[in-house]
Scaffold this motif. Structure first.
Motif, PDB file in Angstrom:
ATOM      1  N   ASN A 265     -13.457  -4.968   1.464  1.00 25.26           N
ATOM      2  CA  ASN A 265     -12.242  -4.305   0.976  1.00 25.26           C
ATOM      3  C   ASN A 265     -10.992  -5.015   1.474  1.00 25.26           C
ATOM      4  O   ASN A 265     -10.001  -5.145   0.747  1.00 25.26           O
ATOM      5  CB  ASN A 265     -12.217  -2.845   1.428  1.00 25.26           C
ATOM      6  N   ARG A 267     -10.615  -8.260   2.247  1.00 26.65           N
ATOM      7  CA  ARG A 267     -10.407  -9.516   1.514  1.00 26.65           C
ATOM      8  C   ARG A 267      -9.821  -9.248   0.127  1.00 26.65           C
ATOM      9  O   ARG A 267      -8.930  -9.957  -0.335  1.00 26.65           O
ATOM     10  CB  ARG A 267     -11.714 -10.283   1.420  1.00 26.65           C
ATOM     11  N   LEU A 268     -10.338  -8.233  -0.553  1.00 29.10           N
ATOM     12  CA  LEU A 268      -9.832  -7.912  -1.884  1.00 29.10           C
ATOM     13  C   LEU A 268      -8.373  -7.476  -1.839  1.00 29.10           C
ATOM     14  O   LEU A 268      -7.576  -7.852  -2.718  1.00 29.10           O
ATOM     15  CB  LEU A 268     -10.690  -6.795  -2.509  1.00 29.10           C
ATOM     16  N   GLN A 269      -7.987  -6.734  -0.823  1.00 35.80           N
ATOM     17  CA  GLN A 269      -6.611  -6.278  -0.719  1.00 35.80           C
ATOM     18  C   GLN A 269      -5.669  -7.440  -0.399  1.00 35.80           C
ATOM     19  O   GLN A 269      -4.571  -7.528  -0.939  1.00 35.80           O
ATOM     20  CB  GLN A 269      -6.496  -5.189   0.362  1.00 35.80           C
ATOM     21  N   VAL A 270      -6.099  -8.354   0.464  1.00 35.44           N
ATOM     22  CA  VAL A 270      -5.246  -9.491   0.844  1.00 35.44           C
ATOM     23  C   VAL A 270      -5.063 -10.434  -0.345  1.00 35.44           C
ATOM     24  O   VAL A 270      -3.976 -10.999  -0.545  1.00 35.44           O
ATOM     25  CB  VAL A 270      -5.857 -10.225   2.051  1.00 35.44           C
ATOM     26  N   GLN A 271      -6.108 -10.613  -1.151  1.00 35.00           N
ATOM     27  CA  GLN A 271      -6.006 -11.510  -2.293  1.00 35.00           C
ATOM     28  C   GLN A 271      -4.992 -11.032  -3.329  1.00 35.00           C
ATOM     29  O   GLN A 271      -4.481 -11.829  -4.125  1.00 35.00           O
ATOM     30  CB  GLN A 271      -7.381 -11.660  -2.952  1.00 35.00           C
ATOM     31  N   GLN A 272      -4.663  -9.755  -3.314  1.00 35.30           N
ATOM     32  CA  GLN A 272      -3.709  -9.219  -4.271  1.00 35.30           C
ATOM     33  C   GLN A 272      -2.261  -9.373  -3.807  1.00 35.30           C
ATOM     34  O   GLN A 272      -1.341  -9.096  -4.572  1.00 35.30           O
ATOM     35  CB  GLN A 272      -4.005  -7.731  -4.519  1.00 35.30           C
ATOM     36  N   ARG A 275       1.577 -15.036  -2.077  1.00 36.05           N
ATOM     37  CA  ARG A 275       1.411 -16.040  -1.034  1.00 36.05           C
ATOM     38  C   ARG A 275       2.665 -16.129  -0.183  1.00 36.05           C
ATOM     39  O   ARG A 275       3.781 -16.172  -0.697  1.00 36.05           O
ATOM     40  CB  ARG A 275       1.129 -17.411  -1.655  1.00 36.05           C
ATOM     41  N   SER A 435      -0.322 -19.329   7.783  1.00 33.96           N
ATOM     42  CA  SER A 435      -0.151 -18.539   6.579  1.00 33.96           C
ATOM     43  C   SER A 435      -0.089 -17.057   6.949  1.00 33.96           C
ATOM     44  O   SER A 435      -0.927 -16.558   7.708  1.00 33.96           O
ATOM     45  CB  SER A 435      -1.312 -18.781   5.617  1.00 33.96           C
ATOM     46  N   LEU A 437      -0.641 -14.539   4.953  1.00 33.45           N
ATOM     47  CA  LEU A 437      -1.782 -13.862   4.364  1.00 33.45           C
ATOM     48  C   LEU A 437      -3.044 -14.105   5.172  1.00 33.45           C
ATOM     49  O   LEU A 437      -3.834 -13.193   5.408  1.00 33.45           O
ATOM     50  CB  LEU A 437      -1.979 -14.320   2.918  1.00 33.45           C
ATOM     51  N   ARG A 438      -3.212 -15.388   5.578  1.00 32.19           N
ATOM     52  CA  ARG A 438      -4.395 -15.701   6.377  1.00 32.19           C
ATOM     53  C   ARG A 438      -4.350 -14.977   7.720  1.00 32.19           C
ATOM     54  O   ARG A 438      -5.358 -14.452   8.199  1.00 32.19           O
ATOM     55  CB  ARG A 438      -4.491 -17.211   6.582  1.00 32.19           C
ATOM     56  N   GLU A 441      -5.144 -11.358   7.113  1.00 31.81           N
ATOM     57  CA  GLU A 441      -6.573 -11.177   6.893  1.00 31.81           C
ATOM     58  C   GLU A 441      -7.349 -11.275   8.198  1.00 31.81           C
ATOM     59  O   GLU A 441      -8.256 -10.477   8.459  1.00 31.81           O
ATOM     60  CB  GLU A 441      -7.077 -12.215   5.900  1.00 31.81           C
TER      61      GLU A 441
END
Length: 505
Positions: A265, A267-272, A275, A435, A437-438, A441
């Motif tokens: 969950n 990973r899916l939230q961060v991908q949205q 950047r 990053s 985002l990274r 995550e």
């Protein structure tokens, strides 16, 4: 369920009280008529009023002053009548409601008075002696009181009915039950009514009121010993030490699976998210949107995760059931933990993301990023300084005729050197730039891991708390059972037998 009430609580002077004897029986057997015959007056309601009356009548000597009734006794539904007959001073009579009545309040009144009664007089009639509704209600108390049985309206029956009643009582566990025959129909009758008071008075004179009162206490203590012994046997049969590794193994295995779903969950939230780049100390640029940490942490939780955790509770309860261990002590703690699980996961995730964004990347990455930034300034300045020194030195040598002046080649190579010394560190710094985002995550992963660890710790704590409660209850039961073992039961049993012998005479 063990009664703690004592009859002494009813009276103003606890040390001075009569023996409390109560009439019980079904509707229309003549309990009130018996009490009126004892009193020589119409103190108890009889006739058509009786089935609808929800009243207890207490008949006692005027020397005994009632104190403040305990809260479980309804004073407003108790009728008090006094007499001055000294020959009846040591006995207080109770006329109880019909326990087989359709009125539920009747049974509630009987239940509230039972613990305060010393002697039960169970009244039947030739027509109703086989009815067992009221009898079954009192049967569980056969060992807690002294008993007398009266076949009222005996003039309307036959002697064989008395013998039949005796056989029924023997079958129910009564040893040599005493059955008296009375008739309260209005005229004088040749019955056993004079023996009713004589039997109880004789027992009081021969053995003392204190001994008779102790018989009720003895019965309660024996009941307490029986119940405590059954609990001790159950508690000692629980193998909690052997169950603990299974509990821990099952808990950890299921929480690892739930943790993997939480990471998916995350990973899916961060991908949205859009950047973003982060400096060594994350500060979004004006055109960038700051990451909403509470929202991102809350988005990791889902209904499926909640369902998986509920399934985990059910599986743990099934494990307890398979091992023969009570569920309730564990579920009480598990349910209190259930309400906090979501908060634990989201709090740990938000805290870990905040720390990750405050110091993004690893320590080595942050160090290399800082070093490359320093070199992107230091190396070009060093190269430019060297080129300037060579330019000055070459010009001086040329004026002195010692060397040629520097030309275009030197200028081109110097610019190339300065450019290279700036470009390489700058490229390295770009690559090393953390990053957002990274980092978010990674923070989510660490937070979820910390949350799962906390859930595992609290799950093990649930078992430990329940085990401590079990050990505490068992530790309290053992000295209690040792105390019971030290009591002189044989002497009290002999007294009981002696009283019953006196009653039989």
């Amino acid at each position: 369920h063990v009664e703690r009430q004592q009859a002494e609580a009813i009276f103003a002077r606890c040390a001075e009280r009569p023996l409390i004897v109560a009439f019980f029986g079904g509707t229309g057997v003549g309990k009130s008529s018996l009490l009126n015959r004892l009193a020589g007056d119409e103190i108890a309601r009889v006739g058509v009023q009786r089935p609808t009356s929800q009243e207890v009548t207490l008949f006692l000597h005027q020397d005994y002053q009632l104190g403040e009734f305990p809260s479980d006794l309804p004073l407003e539904e108790t009728r008090i009548a006094y007499h001055q007959d000294d020959s009846r001073r040591l006995i207080a009579w109770l006329d109880m409601p019909d326990i087989d009545s359709v009125e539920q309040r009747h049974r509630a009144l009987v239940q509230s008075w039972l613990p305060y009664i010393d002697w039960l007089v169970y009244v039947v009639s030739p027509e109703r002696y086989q009815d067992d509704l009221g009898w079954r209600f009192l049967q569980q108390r056969s060992a807690r009181h002294s008993w007398l049985f009266i076949m009222n309206h005996s003039d309307e029956g036959v002697p064989e009915q008395v013998e039949d009643l005796r056989d029924r009582l023997l079958a129910e566990g009564f040893t040599d039950p005493i059955i008296l025959r009375t008739s309260c129909g209005g005229g004088a009758a040749d019955d056993d009514f004079p023996q009713l008071e004589q039997i109880i008075n004789q027992a009081i004179q021969e053995y003392g009121l204190e001994v008779l009162q102790r018989l009720g206490l003895q019965a309660r203590l024996m009941e307490l010993q029986r119940i405590a012994g059954s609990y001790q046997q159950k508690f000692e049969g629980y193998e909690l030490q052997a169950l603990q590794p299974k509990w821990k193994e099952h808990l950890e295995r299921r929480l690892i699976e739930i943790g993997e779903e939480l990471l998916l969950n995350a990973r899916l939230q961060v991908q949205q998210l859009p950047r973003q780049e982060a400096t060594a100390w994350y500060r979004p640029q004006p055109h960038e949107e700051r990451i909403d940490l509470p929202k991102l942490a809350a988005a990791v939780w889902s209904k499926r995760i909640e369902t998986r955790l509920q399934d985990l509770d059910t599986e743990l309860e099934n494990l307890l059931q398979q091992e023969g261990v009570p569920i309730k002590p564990f579920t009480r703690c598990l349910h209190s933990l259930t309400e906090k699980r979501r908060e634990i996961i989201t709090d740990e995730a938000e805290r870990a993301m905040a720390l990750a964004l405050e110091r993004p990347g690893s320590l080595l990455q942050r160090g290399m990023y800082w070093l490359s930034g320093l070199l992107s300034w230091l190396l070009p300045l060093s190269a430019a300084s060297w080129a300037a020194w060579q330019l000055v030195a070459g010009f001086y040598a040329g004026t002195q005729g010692q060397a040629d002046f520097l030309g275009v080649n030197f200028a081109i190579h110097s610019l190339l050197l300065v450019g290279v010394t700036w470009l390489l560190p700058w490229l390295l710094q770009c690559k090393l730039k953390p990053s957002a985002l990274r980092s978010a995550e990674q923070g989510l992963r660490r937070g979820i891991g910390a949350g799962i660890d906390r859930l595992a710790e609290q799950g093990e704590e649930v078992f430990q708390l329940s085990q401590n409660e079990w050990e505490g209850q068992l530790a309290a039961l053992r000295p209690l059972m040792a105390t019971f073992s030290s009591l002189e039961w044989e002497r009290a049993s002999t007294l009981k037998a002696g009283v019953l012998t006196a009653v039989a005479r």
